[in-house]
Design an enzyme around this catalytic site. Structure first.
Site, PDB file in Angstrom:
ATOM      1  CD  GLU A   1      -3.212  -0.946   0.447  1.00  0.00           C
ATOM      2  OE1 GLU A   1      -3.736   0.172   0.528  1.00  0.00           O
ATOM      3  OE2 GLU A   1      -3.710  -1.876  -0.208  1.00  0.00           O
TER       4      GLU A   1
ATOM      5  CG  HIS B   1      -3.138   2.590   4.763  1.00  0.00           C
ATOM      6  ND1 HIS B   1      -3.981   3.422   4.052  1.00  0.00           N
ATOM      7  CD2 HIS B   1      -2.921   1.519   3.972  1.00  0.00           C
ATOM      8  CE1 HIS B   1      -4.250   2.869   2.877  1.00  0.00           C
ATOM      9  NE2 HIS B   1      -3.617   1.712   2.810  1.00  0.00           N
TER      10      HIS B   1
ATOM     11  CB  CYS C   1      -4.414   9.930   3.206  1.00  0.00           C
ATOM     12  SG  CYS C   1      -4.783   8.948   4.637  1.00  0.00           S
TER      13      CYS C   1
HETATM   14  O1  SUG Z   1      -7.549   3.060   0.559  1.00  0.00           O
HETATM   15  N1  SUG Z   1     -10.322   5.196   0.726  1.00  0.00           N
HETATM   16  C1  SUG Z   1      -8.891   5.021   0.781  1.00  0.00           C
HETATM   17  C2  SUG Z   1      -8.286   5.941   1.801  1.00  0.00           C
HETATM   18  C3  SUG Z   1      -6.800   5.909   1.762  1.00  0.00           C
HETATM   19  C4  SUG Z   1      -6.181   6.624   2.924  1.00  0.00           C
HETATM   20  N2  SUG Z   1      -4.787   6.606   2.815  1.00  0.00           N
HETATM   21  C5  SUG Z   1      -3.911   6.520   3.840  1.00  0.00           C
HETATM   22  N3  SUG Z   1      -4.293   6.165   5.044  1.00  0.00           N
HETATM   23  N4  SUG Z   1      -2.688   6.742   3.589  1.00  0.00           N
HETATM   24  C6  SUG Z   1      -8.547   3.559   1.091  1.00  0.00           C
HETATM   25  O2  SUG Z   1      -9.268   2.937   1.881  1.00  0.00           O
HETATM   26  C7  SUG Z   1     -12.553   4.839  -0.168  1.00  0.00           C
HETATM   27  C8  SUG Z   1     -13.190   4.964  -1.513  1.00  0.00           C
HETATM   28  C9  SUG Z   1     -14.682   4.814  -1.461  1.00  0.00           C
HETATM   29  O3  SUG Z   1     -15.218   4.148  -0.578  1.00  0.00           O
HETATM   30  O4  SUG Z   1     -15.337   5.360  -2.380  1.00  0.00           O
HETATM   31  C10 SUG Z   1     -11.039   4.660  -0.254  1.00  0.00           C
HETATM   32  O5  SUG Z   1     -10.557   4.050  -1.175  1.00  0.00           O
END
Ligand code: SUG
Length: 449
Positions: free
Chosen positions: A175, A248, A369
């Protein structure tokens, strides 16, 4: 003067930003499923954050959004004909695919790639491994476009090594930098690379929610980036943290220079983790551990407030570090009180500022993020495609662009609006000119549709 800096590259929010409820284990994504989003509001919030950091004297870059809805994958899974026909058939037969292939998830640039600065790599180049994001289907399609974007921005092979994503299998599920922290005395000096994993890929899934980063992916990245084993620490993320919604590591931990700011329950074996970090840093610098006890901030509060999904910054002119936290951290009584107490002490963090990125937060993406950190010395900085550096002029231009092309509101049903594809393509086509990415950057530009 210290010529090596840490630049932040933020993912620009794409025109199809929506609340798909696509990420199991990401509580905000699940909770906000099917809410009406504001793509324009989201992109403007992100731009305001970028400009504020550029104005504070930090190097701030922009990463382009990915092409969505993503027709090449619709075609790859058997839909054919003109674009409008492909879309119509997907909507009719498999509307769920439309949602998966319309997510603007590449905005969370912390998941774009794992990055190792040249001071830490054996060949003295900056190494990038685009994340394969294997765990979620809407994100598992990001890797190749991320690779392409990084190649356009970090084009010089003498200074930059942009690898392909790791093999797409659960064994190598990766990730990106969201599970990476680098500690050092100064950015230009060799540091300690901390890679945090949630699952041994040879074991099965154990917990309530998926552990997205495998041990084997961390090992593979350390190997291919040529990291020094003595200064590389692989740490297991706590199962309790993942099950509380820390999908994460950057939901419970952030670092900057010699400082690690983390939740008491972030790591499976905290004592061993801190010990290993100290050992790896020995002779070079003294790590400063700022641990947040669970009785001051519970894991649940950490996850709802996103206290740790902050940018921990050394801002020119500020004596102590600044924590750029989401406004939700201020709105939570416990995390606000904790922040007040933190800055009143004499530790390394002297200030907490708040950023409003609510549209992103509703999908589980805080300030940290949204950014990918890239440490660059002066020569490397000069080799970066200059069109992506944020400044007042680029900010103004991108605001005009967003106001012209982005919808103010997007309801789930609007993803099926056939006009959205053309609107998105028009926006992205113009963007490649604004950011000097070339008029053949996106697949739709190359296929001429
Ligand atoms: O991968 N949300 C992302 C958020 C990423 C956050 N990044 C870090 N923590 N670095 C994920 O879960 C949700 C999309 C949706 O539900 O439409 C989403 O992909």
């Amino acid at each position: 003067m210290n010529a090596t800096i840490e630049a932040n590259f933020d993912g620009l929010v794409g025109p199809t930003h929506n609340y798909g409820g696509l990420s199991a284990g990401n509580l905000a994504s699940t909770r906000n499923k099917d809410r009406i989003s504001s793509p324009r509001g989201a992109v403007l919030e992100g731009l305001a954050k970028m400009r504020s950091l550029a104005r504070a004297g930090l190097w701030q870059g922009v990463l382009p959004p990915q092409e969505r809805p993503y027709l090449p994958v619709m075609r790859a899974i058997g839909y054919s004909g003109r674009d409008s026909e492909v879309l119509a058939r997907v909507i009719w037969e498999q509307p769920r695919y439309l949602k998966l292939l319309s997510s603007a998830s590449s905005m969370w640039a912390a998941n774009a790639a794992m990055v190792s600065p040249s001071a830490d790599t054996v060949d003295g180049r900056v190494h990038f491994t685009p994340a394969n994001l294997h765990t979620t289907p809407h994100r598992a399609i990001e890797g190749p476009q991320t690779q392409r974007a990084l190649q356009r921005i970090f084009a010089d092979p003498e200074r930059f090594a942009v690898h392909p994503p790791l093999p797409s299998h659960a064994l190598f599920a990766d990730e990106g930098a969201a599970n990476h922290v680098r500690l050092c005395r100064e950015h230009g000096q060799a540091g300690v690379e901390i890679l945090v994993w949630g699952r041994d890929g040879h074991e099965g899934e154990a917990g309530r929610f998926p552990a997205r980063q495998s041990l084997q992916s961390c090992e593979a990245i350390a190997r291919r980036h040529g990291l020094d084993k003595r200064r590389t620490v692989l740490i297991r993320q706590a199962r309790a943290a993942i099950d509380a919604g820390a999908f994460h590591n950057d939901v419970v931990c952030v670092g900057n220079l010699n400082t690690l700011f983390f939740h008491e329950q972030a790591f499976e074996d905290k004592a061993a983790a801190l010990d290993e970090i100290s050992r790896a840093a020995r002779d070079r610098f003294q790590p400063d551990f700022v641990e947040v006890p669970a009785d001051a901030v519970s894991l649940d509060d950490a996850v709802t407030s996103y206290l740790f999904n902050s940018q921990l910054l050394s801002i020119p002119g500020e004596e102590r570090m600044v924590l750029l936290a989401p406004i939700e951290t201020q709105e939570n009584d416990r995390t606000r009180a904790f922040c007040e107490q933190l800055v009143a002490g004499n530790g390394p963090i002297g200030q907490v500022r708040y950023a409003e990125v609510r549209e992103s937060m509703r999908n589980g993406g805080g300030p940290a993020c949204l950014r990918l950190r890239v440490v660059l010395n002066e020569a490397e900085r000069d080799a970066v495609n200059p069109g992506i550096w944020m400044n007042d002029a680029l900010y103004d231009r991108l605001c005009l662009w967003a106001n012209e092309h982005y919808r103010d509101q997007l309801a789930p049903a609007d993803l099926a609006d056939p006009n959205l594809l053309g609107e998105s393509q028009a926006a992205l086509d113009e963007l490649t000119g604004i950011l000097s990415l070339g008029s053949d950057f996106y697949e739709f530009q190359r296929s001429g549709s």
